[in-house]
Design a protein around this motif. Structure first.
Motif, PDB file in Angstrom:
ATOM      1  N   GLY A  33      31.019   0.121 -31.942  1.00  0.00           N
ATOM      2  CA  GLY A  33      29.601   0.333 -31.703  1.00  0.00           C
ATOM      3  C   GLY A  33      28.981  -0.807 -30.923  1.00  0.00           C
ATOM      4  N   ALA A  34      27.742  -0.606 -30.530  1.00  0.00           N
ATOM      5  CA  ALA A  34      26.995  -1.610 -29.769  1.00  0.00           C
ATOM      6  C   ALA A  34      25.506  -1.468 -30.055  1.00  0.00           C
ATOM      7  N   VAL A  35      24.802  -2.581 -29.958  1.00  0.00           N
ATOM      8  CA  VAL A  35      23.346  -2.592 -30.002  1.00  0.00           C
ATOM      9  C   VAL A  35      22.873  -3.073 -28.638  1.00  0.00           C
ATOM     10  N   LEU A  36      22.004  -2.289 -28.016  1.00  0.00           N
ATOM     11  CA  LEU A  36      21.556  -2.578 -26.665  1.00  0.00           C
ATOM     12  C   LEU A  36      20.045  -2.716 -26.614  1.00  0.00           C
ATOM     13  N   GLU A  37      19.570  -3.516 -25.677  1.00  0.00           N
ATOM     14  CA  GLU A  37      18.131  -3.593 -25.460  1.00  0.00           C
ATOM     15  C   GLU A  37      17.657  -2.288 -24.842  1.00  0.00           C
ATOM     16  N   TYR A  38      16.488  -1.837 -25.258  1.00  0.00           N
ATOM     17  CA  TYR A  38      15.940  -0.603 -24.704  1.00  0.00           C
ATOM     18  C   TYR A  38      15.598  -0.826 -23.240  1.00  0.00           C
ATOM     19  N   ALA A  39      16.053   0.063 -22.381  1.00  0.00           N
ATOM     20  CA  ALA A  39      15.894  -0.130 -20.933  1.00  0.00           C
ATOM     21  C   ALA A  39      14.827   0.763 -20.334  1.00  0.00           C
ATOM     22  N   GLY A  40      14.145   1.552 -21.131  1.00  0.00           N
ATOM     23  CA  GLY A  40      13.109   2.428 -20.604  1.00  0.00           C
ATOM     24  C   GLY A  40      13.653   3.784 -20.213  1.00  0.00           C
ATOM     25  N   GLU A  41      12.741   4.651 -19.848  1.00  0.00           N
ATOM     26  CA  GLU A  41      13.114   6.026 -19.536  1.00  0.00           C
ATOM     27  C   GLU A  41      13.653   6.194 -18.125  1.00  0.00           C
ATOM     28  N   ASP A  42      13.604   5.128 -17.310  1.00  0.00           N
ATOM     29  CA  ASP A  42      14.059   5.261 -15.937  1.00  0.00           C
ATOM     30  C   ASP A  42      15.560   5.061 -15.789  1.00  0.00           C
ATOM     31  N   GLY A  43      16.236   4.812 -16.922  1.00  0.00           N
ATOM     32  CA  GLY A  43      17.688   4.700 -16.881  1.00  0.00           C
ATOM     33  C   GLY A  43      18.194   3.392 -16.310  1.00  0.00           C
ATOM     34  N   ALA A  44      17.395   2.326 -16.392  1.00  0.00           N
ATOM     35  CA  ALA A  44      17.837   1.031 -15.890  1.00  0.00           C
ATOM     36  C   ALA A  44      19.029   0.533 -16.705  1.00  0.00           C
ATOM     37  N   GLU A  45      19.761  -0.400 -16.126  1.00  0.00           N
ATOM     38  CA  GLU A  45      20.947  -0.920 -16.798  1.00  0.00           C
ATOM     39  C   GLU A  45      20.552  -1.601 -18.104  1.00  0.00           C
TER      40      GLU A  45
END
Length: 401
Positions: free
Chosen positions: A43-55
């Protein structure tokens, strides 16, 4: 109903998560607890990148196999806040899933209030796995709620720490300014200067000083930096230090002002400037020479007569690099004095919105002994404002001649 064993696991996991010492440790604890409870492989925890699909930036991951990637399609599907499973047909056929070597996966978004902060992603690459745990979505949703609450608490704690540190920094800055600008009496063989500065908001943007040049000429000045708060205080400190360096070079005021103005025009932003009244007193000739760079609040007091010393000067310092300044002079009678003040004195308002004004101040100056001027002005100011907390910096300088 949720089995008691599952509830116990959730409460135990919440306790483990609360012990995290940092945001990164919290993210890792959330991930570790979920992998244990749900049986997913990695698994992974990621920073939210927004709805524009940014990396997306990975905060932490665990057990991720070489070549395994996170499915952007699944993460987008989970943006609403509820856990999304790979079991949905349109997700299984998405390009990011086909290329990720993923058999089963689940994703969810952690919110702080209504704002998304993290995204959780759990997956397995083992094709022999029979399918997602039917309770996995429930467990992930519950842990996401716990994580959001804990992350919100952590942010509030971090904010409280930063606010405490900021208050300490402001108090330290005020202590420094008290040493620089506070009440100081400098006795000389032929004169005395007294200065008082009361910041109106945290740290002051006013500058004030009394300095003796190598030749014995006395310089005194008071000014006000545009703006308020720490930024104005930093510009104030730079201005005051540069004035001191010019005085130490024994420059006459007609040379000092253009050099000061050129320097401030170079280091200031277009919206920044300094209003300044500066004078020099030669105890041998008893002549005072002065310039008023847009300040406007300087008074000569002699035998009860009050005269404004604002008839010479030019633009505020730092507005235009090539500004010239007119210099005026007068011969000082023994026992006379000069009072300098900031606009925080003249423009201080009463609770009804009435400014103190020049007339009230001049009336006080004409009937008050020099030794009692500062005390009398502060008493009048406090009475007028109905408070000892002023709306602007209050700075005074009294120079006996």
């Amino acid at each position: 109903p949720v089995p008691a064993s599952r509830l116990r696991m959730l409460f135990e996991s919440a306790g483990e998560m609360r012990r995290a010492a940092s945001v990164e440790e919290l993210a890792d604890s959330v991930l570790a607890q979920l992998l244990t409870m749900t049986g997913f492989e990695w698994g992974a925890v990621l920073e939210y990148a927004g709805e524009d699909g940014a990396e997306r930036s990975i905060i932490t991951d665990r057990n991720r196999p070489d070549g395994a990637t996170v499915s952007a399609s699944l993460l987008r599907a989970a943006q609403s806040g509820t856990a999304s499973l790979l079991a949905e047909p349109d997700l299984r056929t998405s390009h990011s899933i086909i290329g990720s070597r993923t058999h089963d996966a689940i994703a969810a978004t952690v919110h702080i209030g209504e704002e998304p902060a993290w995204q959780l992603y759990l997956a397995t690459s083992a094709s022999e796995r029979s399918g997602p745990d039917p309770e996995a979505a429930m467990l992930v949703d519950a842990m996401v709620q716990f994580a959001g609450l804990l992350l919100s608490d952590r942010q509030r704690e971090d904010l409280a720490v930063r606010q405490t540190q900021f208050r300490r920094d402001i108090e330290f800055a005020r202590e420094v300014q008290t040493r620089l600008l506070g009440r100081t009496a400098q006795a000389r063989a032929d004169g005395l200067a007294s200065m008082l500065s009361i910041p109106g908001r945290g740290v002051a943007g006013d500058l004030v000083g009394f300095r003796v040049a190598p030749s014995g000429t006395r310089y005194f000045f008071l000014g006000d930096v545009s703006g308020k708060g720490p930024a104005a205080a930093m510009l104030m400190a730079a201005t005051q230090a540069y004035i001191a360096s010019l005085i130490d070079q024994d420059l006459d005021i007609n040379e000092l002002m253009p050099r000061l103005n050129a320097y401030m025009a170079q280091v200031s932003a277009p919206s920044e400037f300094v209003t300044l009244w500066i004078g020099q007193f030669d105890p041998q000739t008893r002549f005072v020479r002065y310039a008023d760079a847009g300040h406007g609040y300087a008074f000569r007091i002699c035998d009860g007569e009050v005269t404004n010393l604002t008839d010479a000067g030019g633009l505020p310092v730092g507005v235009l690099a090539d500004t010239s300044y007119e210099i005026a002079e007068f011969e000082a009678r023994p026992g006379s004095c000069i009072l300098l003040c900031s606009d925080g004195v003249i423009e201080q308002q009463s609770p009804e919105g009435d400014e103190l004004g020049r007339r009230r101040l001049s009336e006080l100056l004409s009937g008050t002994p020099t030794s009692k001027l500062e005390t009398a002005i502060i008493e009048m100011l406090s009475e007028h404002a109905a408070s000892t907390h002023y709306s602007d910096d209050v700075t005074l300088a009294t120079i006996e001649l």
